[in-house]
Design a protein around this motif. Structure first.
Motif, PDB file in Angstrom:
ATOM      1  N   VAL A 106       6.865  -8.145 -13.770  1.00  0.00           N
ATOM      2  CA  VAL A 106       7.946  -7.278 -13.333  1.00  0.00           C
ATOM      3  C   VAL A 106       7.887  -7.164 -11.814  1.00  0.00           C
ATOM      4  O   VAL A 106       6.804  -7.207 -11.225  1.00  0.00           O
ATOM      5  CB  VAL A 106       7.870  -5.880 -14.010  1.00  0.00           C
ATOM      6  N   ALA A 107       9.041  -7.080 -11.183  1.00  0.00           N
ATOM      7  CA  ALA A 107       9.131  -6.927  -9.723  1.00  0.00           C
ATOM      8  C   ALA A 107      10.106  -5.803  -9.413  1.00  0.00           C
ATOM      9  O   ALA A 107      11.036  -5.538 -10.179  1.00  0.00           O
ATOM     10  CB  ALA A 107       9.597  -8.225  -9.081  1.00  0.00           C
ATOM     11  N   TRP A 108       9.902  -5.149  -8.277  1.00  0.00           N
ATOM     12  CA  TRP A 108      10.786  -4.092  -7.802  1.00  0.00           C
ATOM     13  C   TRP A 108      10.613  -4.016  -6.294  1.00  0.00           C
ATOM     14  O   TRP A 108       9.743  -4.650  -5.723  1.00  0.00           O
ATOM     15  CB  TRP A 108      10.452  -2.752  -8.454  1.00  0.00           C
ATOM     16  N   TYR A 109      11.457  -3.216  -5.627  1.00  0.00           N
ATOM     17  CA  TYR A 109      11.174  -2.970  -4.209  1.00  0.00           C
ATOM     18  C   TYR A 109      10.825  -1.517  -4.012  1.00  0.00           C
ATOM     19  O   TYR A 109      11.253  -0.641  -4.757  1.00  0.00           O
ATOM     20  CB  TYR A 109      12.289  -3.465  -3.286  1.00  0.00           C
ATOM     21  N   GLU A 110       9.970  -1.289  -3.013  1.00  0.00           N
ATOM     22  CA  GLU A 110       9.481   0.055  -2.707  1.00  0.00           C
ATOM     23  C   GLU A 110       9.091   0.110  -1.246  1.00  0.00           C
ATOM     24  O   GLU A 110       9.003  -0.917  -0.571  1.00  0.00           O
ATOM     25  CB  GLU A 110       8.282   0.414  -3.584  1.00  0.00           C
ATOM     26  N   ASN A 111       8.839   1.328  -0.758  1.00  0.00           N
ATOM     27  CA  ASN A 111       8.370   1.478   0.618  1.00  0.00           C
ATOM     28  C   ASN A 111       7.114   2.316   0.638  1.00  0.00           C
ATOM     29  O   ASN A 111       6.653   2.776  -0.388  1.00  0.00           O
ATOM     30  CB  ASN A 111       9.460   2.048   1.529  1.00  0.00           C
ATOM     31  N   GLY A 112       6.544   2.480   1.825  1.00  0.00           N
ATOM     32  CA  GLY A 112       5.304   3.226   1.968  1.00  0.00           C
ATOM     33  C   GLY A 112       4.114   2.294   1.922  1.00  0.00           C
ATOM     34  O   GLY A 112       4.252   1.077   1.893  1.00  0.00           O
ATOM     35  N   SER A 113       2.940   2.860   1.903  1.00  0.00           N
ATOM     36  CA  SER A 113       1.703   2.086   1.877  1.00  0.00           C
ATOM     37  C   SER A 113       1.528   1.413   0.517  1.00  0.00           C
ATOM     38  O   SER A 113       1.695   2.052  -0.518  1.00  0.00           O
ATOM     39  CB  SER A 113       0.513   3.016   2.131  1.00  0.00           C
ATOM     40  N   PRO A 114       1.176   0.128   0.470  1.00  0.00           N
ATOM     41  CA  PRO A 114       0.953  -0.523  -0.822  1.00  0.00           C
ATOM     42  C   PRO A 114      -0.229   0.061  -1.583  1.00  0.00           C
ATOM     43  O   PRO A 114      -0.332  -0.103  -2.793  1.00  0.00           O
ATOM     44  CB  PRO A 114       0.681  -1.982  -0.465  1.00  0.00           C
ATOM     45  N   ASP A 115      -1.135   0.752  -0.875  1.00  0.00           N
ATOM     46  CA  ASP A 115      -2.323   1.319  -1.508  1.00  0.00           C
ATOM     47  C   ASP A 115      -2.165   2.784  -1.887  1.00  0.00           C
ATOM     48  O   ASP A 115      -3.038   3.342  -2.535  1.00  0.00           O
ATOM     49  CB  ASP A 115      -3.522   1.187  -0.569  1.00  0.00           C
ATOM     50  N   GLY A 116      -1.073   3.417  -1.474  1.00  0.00           N
ATOM     51  CA  GLY A 116      -0.937   4.843  -1.722  1.00  0.00           C
ATOM     52  C   GLY A 116       0.456   5.228  -2.177  1.00  0.00           C
ATOM     53  O   GLY A 116       1.316   4.381  -2.341  1.00  0.00           O
ATOM     54  N   PRO A 117       0.658   6.513  -2.348  1.00  0.00           N
ATOM     55  CA  PRO A 117       1.914   6.988  -2.909  1.00  0.00           C
ATOM     56  C   PRO A 117       3.008   7.305  -1.892  1.00  0.00           C
ATOM     57  O   PRO A 117       4.002   7.916  -2.260  1.00  0.00           O
ATOM     58  CB  PRO A 117       1.488   8.266  -3.632  1.00  0.00           C
ATOM     59  N   GLY A 118       2.893   6.914  -0.649  1.00  0.00           N
ATOM     60  CA  GLY A 118       3.973   7.309   0.247  1.00  0.00           C
ATOM     61  C   GLY A 118       3.871   6.654   1.599  1.00  0.00           C
ATOM     62  O   GLY A 118       3.044   5.768   1.774  1.00  0.00           O
ATOM     63  N   PRO A 119       4.680   7.026   2.559  1.00  0.00           N
ATOM     64  CA  PRO A 119       5.741   8.028   2.434  1.00  0.00           C
ATOM     65  C   PRO A 119       6.981   7.443   1.757  1.00  0.00           C
ATOM     66  O   PRO A 119       7.251   6.257   1.876  1.00  0.00           O
ATOM     67  CB  PRO A 119       6.061   8.367   3.892  1.00  0.00           C
ATOM     68  N   PHE A 120       7.688   8.266   1.046  1.00  0.00           N
ATOM     69  CA  PHE A 120       8.894   7.850   0.346  1.00  0.00           C
ATOM     70  C   PHE A 120      10.029   8.825   0.646  1.00  0.00           C
ATOM     71  O   PHE A 120      10.788   9.173  -0.210  1.00  0.00           O
ATOM     72  CB  PHE A 120       8.650   7.805  -1.155  1.00  0.00           C
TER      73      PHE A 120
END
Length: 132
Positions: free
Chosen positions: A54-68
């Motif tokens: 599965v793939a998606w796009y996201e932002n923030g640190s790849p190792d953590g939960p943010g910032p979003f």
């Protein structure tokens, strides 16, 4: 004109009928259980070996939960394509990992596919000029 309407309607009815007994073939499992924030435009594919990707796009640190936070989250420079894998017969998904990350540009809208030769393809947009 009548044929254009009847063919799609017939296909819809056949697909609905064919899927009535398939409910036991489907399962659900969370890819991540922690708060992930801005995760968008997912795509999933089954590989020739039977794994799911599965793939998606996201932002923030790849190792953590943010910032979003903030406006236009999909246009930020830290937006990347992430993914996870579920091996055949596995009960859980792998930890999310980065699939594509163009330096200082947002990567958006991933689409996964398998071609006739069994090769995995990831197609996505990289935003070069983002209007304010």
């Amino acid at each position: 004109m009548r044929r254009r309407v009847l063919l799609p309607l017939a296909a819809l009815i056949i697909c609905a009928w064919a899927g009535t007994d398939a409910a036991e073939d489907f399962t659900t499992a969370a890819i991540f259980t922690d708060a992930r924030g801005h995760v968008h435009a997912s795509s999933i594919v089954e590989t020739p070996a039977g794994a799911l990707l599965v793939a998606w796009y996201e932002n923030g640190s790849p190792d953590g939960p943010g910032p979003f936070e903030g406006q236009d989250m999909d246009k930020r420079q830290d937006v990347r394509i992430s993914g996870a894998r579920r091996a055949p017969g596995a009960a859980q998904w792998s930890r999310p990992f980065t699939l594509a990350d163009t330096a200082d540009l947002p990567d958006n809208n991933p689409a996964l596919g398998i071609d006739a030769a069994g090769r995995l393809w990831l197609v996505h947009a990289t935003l070069l000029g983002v209007p304010e």
